[in-house]
Write an enzyme that holds these catalytic residues in place. Structure first.
Site, PDB file in Angstrom:
ATOM      1  N   TYR A  35       0.821  -1.209   0.000  1.00  0.00           N
ATOM      2  CA  TYR A  35       0.000   0.000   0.000  1.00  0.00           C
ATOM      3  C   TYR A  35       0.861   1.268   0.000  1.00  0.00           C
ATOM      4  O   TYR A  35       0.588   2.213  -0.741  1.00  0.00           O
ATOM      5  CB  TYR A  35      -0.920  -0.032   1.224  1.00  0.00           C
ATOM      6  CG  TYR A  35      -1.785   1.182   1.409  1.00  0.00           C
ATOM      7  CD1 TYR A  35      -2.881   1.417   0.586  1.00  0.00           C
ATOM      8  CD2 TYR A  35      -1.502   2.114   2.402  1.00  0.00           C
ATOM      9  CE1 TYR A  35      -3.673   2.543   0.759  1.00  0.00           C
ATOM     10  CE2 TYR A  35      -2.290   3.232   2.587  1.00  0.00           C
ATOM     11  CZ  TYR A  35      -3.381   3.449   1.771  1.00  0.00           C
ATOM     12  OH  TYR A  35      -4.150   4.555   1.936  1.00  0.00           O
ATOM     13  N   TYR A  37     -13.459  11.946   1.534  1.00  0.00           N
ATOM     14  CA  TYR A  37     -13.599  11.688   2.972  1.00  0.00           C
ATOM     15  C   TYR A  37     -14.783  12.478   3.520  1.00  0.00           C
ATOM     16  O   TYR A  37     -15.842  12.489   2.910  1.00  0.00           O
ATOM     17  CB  TYR A  37     -12.290  12.033   3.706  1.00  0.00           C
ATOM     18  CG  TYR A  37     -11.091  11.482   3.005  1.00  0.00           C
ATOM     19  CD1 TYR A  37     -10.966  10.100   2.789  1.00  0.00           C
ATOM     20  CD2 TYR A  37     -10.092  12.308   2.504  1.00  0.00           C
ATOM     21  CE1 TYR A  37      -9.870   9.571   2.131  1.00  0.00           C
ATOM     22  CE2 TYR A  37      -8.990  11.791   1.839  1.00  0.00           C
ATOM     23  CZ  TYR A  37      -8.893  10.426   1.656  1.00  0.00           C
ATOM     24  OH  TYR A  37      -7.820   9.914   0.995  1.00  0.00           O
TER      25      TYR A  37
END
Lengths: 303, 303, 303, 303
Positions: A190, A238
């Site tokens: 990641y 978000y």
């Protein structure tokens, strides 16, 4: 419409914008980026391409990479992916661990960090990180039609050194049985995917597969295109996603490197970059610029 | 496309759907509604109109009314409204009080109950409930071009008797200084607005002002149209909003009476009704029906 | 030990304490109290009594009243009370509504506001507020052996005018079916019980029934004495309970009027009062004073 | 009082108790323990000692070890420790990560896992795990006056293999800057401290330093004794602490191995063990047994 004039006008406006936000400072490699940079690029559905400002400076795409890994994971796992991650906006910051506890280790959506870790974990699934990173890079290069896209190893290393919170999320997911690989392995992968470097030119090109229409890179099904756009609209910024939808009216995905990929379905792939972030962790000037672009072009998906 | 065939097909499909959901039972007036009903109506941007199933049965629009009061409030207060209510998905059920405590009495968005109470409180602002309810009805009737729309007083009274949770939200907002009128007065108004009765025919007609394009009722600005659609997309189905966006790809607003208003920008206003609800409190068959309609028409806003 | 000297010494110390806290200001009646007051009183198990400072000035006992209503409710309902309210520290401020939502309307303990409302609601149970307030006063007067204790009606009225948050809690409890009377009725009773006026002399006398041992007012069973003391220790100071237990080592219950009732089991009932509050809403000097007293006397229950 | 008869009576009662709870099953070493075991031991302040049931069977003390590391840390760091960990009950399960996020990486108290990790991290502070584990063992052996207490390496290894949630907590603390050592190092030490094996005889002996009075092992100051007892009372049983205080009325600390150490200040140190746990993760029979013991002896600290 004269796109060259439009983009140059936006670049000029952004130069004098009063608030350029704050550059991410959790790793030295991002903290040292010159905040006075701004670039924008536009890949139209008809094949035309426009760019202005710092369009040839590479930046760390960070969370924008989540769009590409989600496309890969949907292609490979199909709807099975949704057993491990939800599709709802979280209403919380990108790195929150709260909902994970309430919801037994199922992250709310694939664009918050916990969800993106699950997506990467699903792609990794027993393979070597090196192989999987190769696959991610091949996908991005094919989308952008550009073999020069690569990972910035210094950024990846630095992410690893400062990635305690992502490691906490990974261990938490593992504790709930929602992790296939070791937290170290998935987080390592990641951190590298987040360290992919691109220019806004490359990123706008790479977004064309989400525009739809003839002549676009045919990397995923039309259904998947729609679904990824829907997720970008509801969850791509978000706890600032609702505000972005309200002000811009287009699906987008931001990264803490200051890049944003925005899709005008059927019309264009737009990439914008400026390193300063607003309070939600999204590029301050980038958001302002695409808001302006959407208003001038009338490209809102909402009427 | 042959819309009559399409709608009749959907009605036939819904008749045999395995799971019709559960009728809302918190007030007797809703609990006693026959669950085996289903109606759908379509008001196209070009003026054509189609309907099928139980399209002439009136139902309680409940939270769908929040779309009309939001339109009224935006027209009256403009962006000032956003000092009192946010624009972000909440990630929580429609009647949650949690975020209110964390966020000092500013509801996340105008479509959760707390936010809708603030919107109604803002419209009320010292006027008599009777006047304001008259204004709301005039707006809905103008939108639908139908003078026969009215409030079901029995439902309104029953809501008042069982509205403890909304009263709790109202007192909580008042405790945080985010209420202008007394909780009793604003809740009373709110319970009446939720008790407006409409058929899917009337509701589809009433939604045309959000479709945009020539010939539509010009009740609010194009900017407001886009913004309300954006809010419906991100917040219109509570903690099922992300899923609705993913599956249907169109802005919509549901009510516990089983109605959903869905907007295909530039194309159509769609109303659907079936009283059984899914686990998020949205019409089970209604959601299924518009998912089918969106797939058949290709009207997704996401490409 | 010479208690007179000890108490006078504490009074002298408190006069020069650097931080006297902030007087509660949510109602004018409390906000106007002179912050430079301090009183302390001590009713020993052997019958001796000592007082110093402003020991004859009456103050609003506020949440200290929750001890008396809990004693009444346990006497009347026994363990049945625990079906409606828990016995765990909440880890949250006194007026939080968060846990109520997670835990389906069962307040964590009888000393947070939600729990105290349930206790008062249980005592009220269909009676008239006037009767129940009479009963509460009779209990307090019997405990203190003093017929002059009464309710300050101006404070009670002011609480009612500013009690939106408690009304929100009450409606929330009602929405979860954990309320017998109307929110208005129970809150009205509760606001009056909080407005009981006492001096530290009266309060120290009134606490003797929790000291145990011979010659004390025998108002409740020894088991109930122990249990109320346990609840005071774990929950008596809201999210400052752990700190009070750590620093003082004795069960206590505070009120926003600045009073604290502290029990040294088998030894003494202590009342202290000073209007300035610390960040947890407990008397700043009061806490300091009993910490000092506990250290000097060695009365900690912890060894 | 005849303690031998009392303890034998308790053992007999526990044999026929209807609900023995569920043995912890997160590691094979604990899951395989025979649930039908029960032991109890009593070390009186006057030096007498009593035991009954399976008093010579060693078990994993798990979280009971937190009492010993807290004593060590308070001795070494004094009040400085409280900059890194709080003293309030959390109102949440032992391994919750929720409050950590709200409270910026400061755990509520030293007895929830996050707080205990901070305590161990503070003792470790740059030293080798081996040294620090030696120091912990020396402390426990000195307290128990028994050189035969050791760590079960198989349990420690198994904890390490299944300690994802504790690793998540550790990385989360590290992300908030509240960790000195690497998560791996501190967790490794913590997993070993939890794997200390003791019998109830040894544990009751080891608890004498918290009883106070003459002739006890003088390992920490009287102030520290009181404070640790206060923390055990308010926080020693996680979100079952209030209930334990209400029912038993004595400070105690439980472990998922089924052991509980209970202190009757000035009177006795009590150890009880039975592997089956109740819904809060505390020994079901152990809790019942000490409730019975407290009632029979009248040792409640609450009057």
């Amino acid at each position: 419409m004269e796109f060259t004039t439009l983009l140059e006008g936006i670049v000029a406006r952004m130069r004098t914008a009063p608030d350029k936000g704050r550059v991410a400072d959790y790793i030295p490699e991002l903290a040292s980026v010159d905040p006075d940079q701004f670039g924008i690029a536009l890949a139209l559905a008809d094949g035309r391409f426009f760019a202005a400002g710092d369009a040839d400076t590479a930046f760390s795409i960070q969370s924008v990479s989540k769009v590409f890994t989600l496309a890969l994971a949907l292609g490979r796992l199909g709807d099975g992916l949704w057993h491990r991650v939800g599709r709802e906006p979280s209403g919380l910051p990108f790195n929150s661990i709260l909902q994970l506890e309430h919801e037994k280790g199922i992250p709310r959506n694939p664009f918050i960090n916990a969800g993106a870790l699950v997506v990467t974990d699903a792609i990794l699934a027993g393979h070597q990180p090196r192989e999987v990173l190769g696959e991610i890079l091949r996908f991005v290069r094919a989308a952008a039609d550009d073999e020069h896209i690569h990972i910035d190893e210094a950024v990846a290393r630095s992410e690893t050194d400062h990635g305690h919170r992502n490691m906490a999320l990974a261990y938490f997911l593992a504790a709930h049985g929602n992790f296939v690989n070791s937290p170290e392995l998935t987080c390592g992968t990641y951190f590298h995917q987040c360290a992919i470097e691109m220019t806004v030119r490359q990123l706008a090109m790479a977004g064309r597969f989400l525009v739809g229409g003839p002549g676009k890179p045919n990397l995923i099904s039309r259904d998947s295109v729609r679904r990824i756009n829907a997720l970008m609209l509801t969850c791509g910024h978000y706890d600032g996603s609702g505000d972005f939808a309200y002000r811009v009216g287009l699906p987008g995905k931001s990264g803490v490197g200051g890049g944003i990929l925005v899709i005008a379905p059927g019309r264009a792939s737009i990439a914008v970059w400026s390193p300063g972030l607003n309070q939600h962790g999204n590029s301050a000037l980038g958001t302002l610029a695409v808001e302006h672009l959407a208003r001038e072009t009338g490209w809102s998906i909402f009427g």
